[in-house]
Every structure is written in C-alpha cells, then in structure tokens.
Design an enzyme around this catalytic site. Structure first.
Site, mmCIF file in Angstrom:
data_model
loop_
_atom_site.group_PDB
_atom_site.id
_atom_site.type_symbol
_atom_site.label_atom_id
_atom_site.label_comp_id
_atom_site.label_asym_id
_atom_site.label_seq_id
_atom_site.Cartn_x
_atom_site.Cartn_y
_atom_site.Cartn_z
ATOM 1 N N ASN A 14 0.979 -1.223 -0.140
ATOM 2 C CA ASN A 14 -0.549 0.149 -0.067
ATOM 3 C C ASN A 14 1.375 1.140 -0.098
ATOM 4 O O ASN A 14 1.545 1.212 1.403
ATOM 5 C CB ASN A 14 -1.070 -0.009 1.046
ATOM 6 C CG ASN A 14 -1.757 0.818 1.245
ATOM 7 O OD1 ASN A 14 -1.783 1.719 0.474
ATOM 8 N ND2 ASN A 14 -3.089 0.546 2.272
ATOM 9 N N ARG A 102 -2.601 -1.938 -3.276
ATOM 10 C CA ARG A 102 -3.593 -1.402 -3.412
ATOM 11 C C ARG A 102 -3.432 -0.016 -4.071
ATOM 12 O O ARG A 102 -2.877 0.739 -4.740
ATOM 13 C CB ARG A 102 -3.962 -0.492 -2.496
ATOM 14 C CG ARG A 102 -5.394 0.858 -2.180
ATOM 15 C CD ARG A 102 -4.775 0.572 -0.534
ATOM 16 N NE ARG A 102 -6.151 1.380 0.050
ATOM 17 C CZ ARG A 102 -6.262 2.309 0.613
ATOM 18 N NH1 ARG A 102 -4.688 2.897 0.653
ATOM 19 N NH2 ARG A 102 -7.299 3.590 0.718
ATOM 20 N N ARG A 252 -12.307 15.103 7.053
ATOM 21 C CA ARG A 252 -12.752 15.980 6.327
ATOM 22 C C ARG A 252 -14.158 16.399 6.254
ATOM 23 O O ARG A 252 -14.798 15.817 7.346
ATOM 24 C CB ARG A 252 -12.926 15.482 5.065
ATOM 25 C CG ARG A 252 -11.550 14.663 4.382
ATOM 26 C CD ARG A 252 -11.782 13.201 3.337
ATOM 27 N NE ARG A 252 -10.581 12.690 2.861
ATOM 28 C CZ ARG A 252 -10.337 11.497 3.068
ATOM 29 N NH1 ARG A 252 -11.353 10.464 3.281
ATOM 30 N NH2 ARG A 252 -8.985 11.445 2.487
ATOM 31 N N GLU A 395 -8.532 -4.909 4.954
ATOM 32 C CA GLU A 395 -7.555 -5.271 3.317
ATOM 33 C C GLU A 395 -6.571 -5.425 3.116
ATOM 34 O O GLU A 395 -6.831 -5.737 2.088
ATOM 35 C CB GLU A 395 -7.481 -3.207 3.458
ATOM 36 C CG GLU A 395 -9.076 -2.298 3.844
ATOM 37 C CD GLU A 395 -9.522 -1.193 3.754
ATOM 38 O OE1 GLU A 395 -8.825 -0.254 4.795
ATOM 39 O OE2 GLU A 395 -8.946 -0.516 3.192
#
Ligand code: AMP
Length: 409
Positions: A14, A102, A252, A395
C-alpha cells in the site's frame, strides 16, 4: 525430477505519497508472515522502517526498527526486501506468487483486480486528475516492485472496484451530463476493498450466502464511508468523485452545500487550494473541536466539554441520516456492520448511531456492545429484526485474496 510446489505467498503493498505499508501473507492458510511500514520517505534523514516478522521461528513477533534517510520509493522497497530476506522471506523467494497493490482510483475502467501491464499502468496514470494525491504514489509503488521482480505478476486491486456495480441513478450527480462525462465527474466511492470484505464477512456471521443478505456497511476510520450492499453488490456508497463526500470524518467535512465553496472564494477571498485544504484537512471532527481521535473526543465529553459534545452530535447525526437513507435504498436490511478504527472500537458511537431506530428494527444490547474483541460479533439482542454487528476489516487479507484468486494455481 520432483515438481516444484505452487507458490502461495502474496506480498501486499500500500504505497502512499511518503509511506509504504506492507504485509506478506501465505494464502495456503491466510496466515501473516511479516508486516511493516516505511514512513516519511523523501524527508531528509527522518524516515523510519518498522518491520515485524510474524512467523513462529526465531525472532517471530519482534519488531525491528531502522531510522535514517530513505530518498524515494525504490530505496524504500529495497529496504523492505532486505528486511524480508533476513527472515528468509525475500522477494526472490520461489514461494512468492504475486505482489498485490492497493490502487485508490480505478475510475469506471477497472471493475475487478487486474494483472498489471503497460496498458494498465497507462490507464491508472490517465486517472491521476481524479486522484491527484493517491494514484501517483500507487503507480510509483507498482513500477518499483516491477523493476525489482519483472517476472512476477503484479496485481492492482482498486478501492473503487466494489462500487462499480452502483446503478447510474446512484453514481451520477445531477449536473449537465456532457460536462460531467467530459471531465469524468461521477460518484466512484472508495474503501471498496473494506466494504467488500466486511459485507461478505457479515453474511458469514449471519450464516448466510452474500447473495442472500442486504447489508449497510459503516466504515468509520479517520476516513469514513457508508455503503448499501444488496446481495453482495454495492448499490450506493457515501464517498463520491473523491473521498470528501458523505460522512463527517476525522479531518474531512463530508456532505455540505457545494455553494459553501463559492462563498468562501468570493466572500472569504480564499483560493481553491486553501478551500481544498480546509475541507480535506481542517474540517470534520478536527475542524469542529480540535481533535480527530474519537478516544480523545469521548474523554473530553466525559469531562463535560461542550465543543467535543457538539462535534460528536454532528458526527452521529450524519451517520444516522446515512443509515436511514440506505435503509430506504435497500428496502430490506438484514444487517448493519460497523468497522474500522472508530466502528470497531467506539461503543458509544455504535450505540448513538442506532439510538431511536427501534421502529426500523435496529437496537444494540448494551452488554454485547461493551464487549471488546477482535472477532466479528453481533451486538444486537437475540431475535432482533436487523442484526447489528462489529466486523473488523482486513483490507490486506482482501487484497491478497483477490490477488491470489487471479494468479494462484
Ligand atoms: P483507522 O483510519 O481505521 O485506522 O481509524 C483511526 C481512528 O480510529 C482514530 O483516529 C480514532 O478516532 C479511532 N480509534 C482507534 N482506536 C479507538 C478506540 N479504542 N476507541 C475509539 N476510537 C478509536
């Protein structure tokens, strides 16, 4: 001559802009052989490599750390390869079947994990305008790994792929179609690897096939997204063209009136880059109360801090709106699954998110909700109409599984 056993190991990479996270898994049993992280790549002498071999042999479980300059991703990957080699797990091992990468943005093109070739690299590059922060780093990781082992299959696993099953009614914004198409403006969704893994694991927890269950997955980490999964296929998700849309996140804003941007530019005199930074890095929980770690926010709430309480309330209000919306999208909901750092660990968030939704068949059992465990588990009372579950995401395992399914013999 004895036949060579088929290789069963997959290295998952990743690659971020200044970091590389990795795990080496053995897909014969899904076990983890090593895990690690290189941070602060390209930042003078402050880079750090932390490597943990996980085998049962000598040194298993004991981390090794290295600090010093790591100029670029190539140097970082070579250092990772060296660490793996020390444990007899080097990149030259014949037991390595593939490297799974990824990749954040696969646009509309990539609906499945894909073996990398020149045309795949070119397409990931073409998508950089819609993923300017992530795709360049992902590409660098793939190119570097390919240079180190040109003969080995490299597989790109896209964060957007699981969401490509969304119908146009969910994937399109209601803006001028020609403008949208010209600039590839549509809702792609992210965290797809996690939503895929968790929705399947939730079906398994219920003892059912993924095709037979409808699940609302709430991936609540520092980044956060919800998805509506019908019979194993995503039909809606809360992130959009970029990961900015949807839930309130650590830093965010999630959903808001797009005209806030015009207002900040015209009236506030802010540049587009300043607004981008504001909404992606200085909003959400950190913007609302100065902290983005849910542990700290809960601690402040326990001390009576009103700002932290308001941030929590705004976070929960948005989450509840998405649960309600996705309930309506799915029509029938079998389970709501909480995952990622907040979803797996913050019992007060889970309790607050479903509080008052008894009419929809949603409740949590306070005792079950308070239990801390690493396994997937139900937190709704026995016989509840809708199962509420905590399902730890994985993941890396999902990327390795998808990679191995593509290249393993
Ligand atoms: P992730 O992005 O999935 O790694 O999630 C990171 C976030 O999970 C952190 O910013 C915290 O807000 C949250 N988190 C991690 N551990 C806990 C915990 N024990 N209790 C509450 N929140 C947690």
């Amino acid at each position: 001559m004895t036949a060579q056993p088929s290789p069963t190991r997959v290295l998952v990479l990743n690659s971020g802009s200044s970091s590389v996270k990795y795990q080496l898994l053995d897909m014969s049993d899904g076990s983890r052989l090593a895990t690690g992280l290189v941070e602060r790549i390209g930042e003078d002498s402050s880079a750090r490599l932390k490597h943990t071999p996980l085998g049962t042999g000598e040194g298993g479980g004991e981390s090794r750390e290295w600090n010093g300059p790591i100029a670029d991703h190539e140097t970082a990957l070579k250092a990772v390869a060296e660490q793996l080699a020390k444990d007899g797990l080097g990149l030259d091992s014949p037991e390595l079947a593939a490297i799974g990468h990824r990749v954040v943005h696969g646009g509309k093109s990539f609906t499945e994990p894909t073996v990398v070739d020149e045309s795949v690299l070119a397409e990931i590059e073409r998508l950089i305008p819609v993923a300017p922060l992530h795709n360049p780093a992902n590409l660098t990781g793939i190119r570097t790994a390919r240079a180190l082992r040109p003969d080995l299959p490299q597989v790109a696993v896209f964060d957007t792929a699981f969401h490509t099953t969304m119908p146009e009614s969910a994937a399109r914004y209601a803006i001028d179609v020609r403008t949208a198409d010209e600039h590839r403006v549509r809702r792609y969704g992210f965290h797809g690897t996690s939503h895929a893994y968790v929705s399947r694991a939730t079906a398994k927890l219920l003892g059912k096939a993924p095709e037979d269950v409808n699940v609302i997955v709430l991936h609540l980490g520092n980044g956060a997204s919800a998805s509506a999964v019908r019979g194993g296929k995503c039909v809606d998700t809360s992130m959009g063209l970029t990961p900015l849309e949807g839930l309130v996140m650590g830093t965010r804003s999630g959903d808001m009136d797009p005209a806030v941007i015009f207002h900040l530019a015209r009236v506030g005199g802010m540049s587009i880059d300043e607004i981008d930074t504001l909404l992606n890095k200085r909003s959400g929980l950190i913007g609302l109360c100065g902290d983005n770690d849910m542990r700290e926010i809960r601690r402040r709430i326990d001390e009576g801090d009103e700002q932290a309480q308001l941030a929590f309330d705004i976070y929960i209000h948005r989450l509840k709106k998405y649960i309600g919306a996705y309930y309506a999208v799915l029509g029938r909901v079998d389970a709501v699954a909480f995952t990622a750092g907040v979803g797996e660990n913050a019992a007060p968030v889970r309790a607050a998110a479903v509080a008052g939704l008894e009419e929809l068949g949603l409740t949590v059992d306070d005792g079950l909700n308070a239990v801390r465990a690493d396994e997937a588990r139900l937190i709704s009372p026995a016989g509840a109409r809708v199962a509420v579950a905590v399902v730890p995401t994985d993941e890396e395992l999902e990327i390795a599984t998808q990679t191995y399914a593509l290249v393993g013999q």
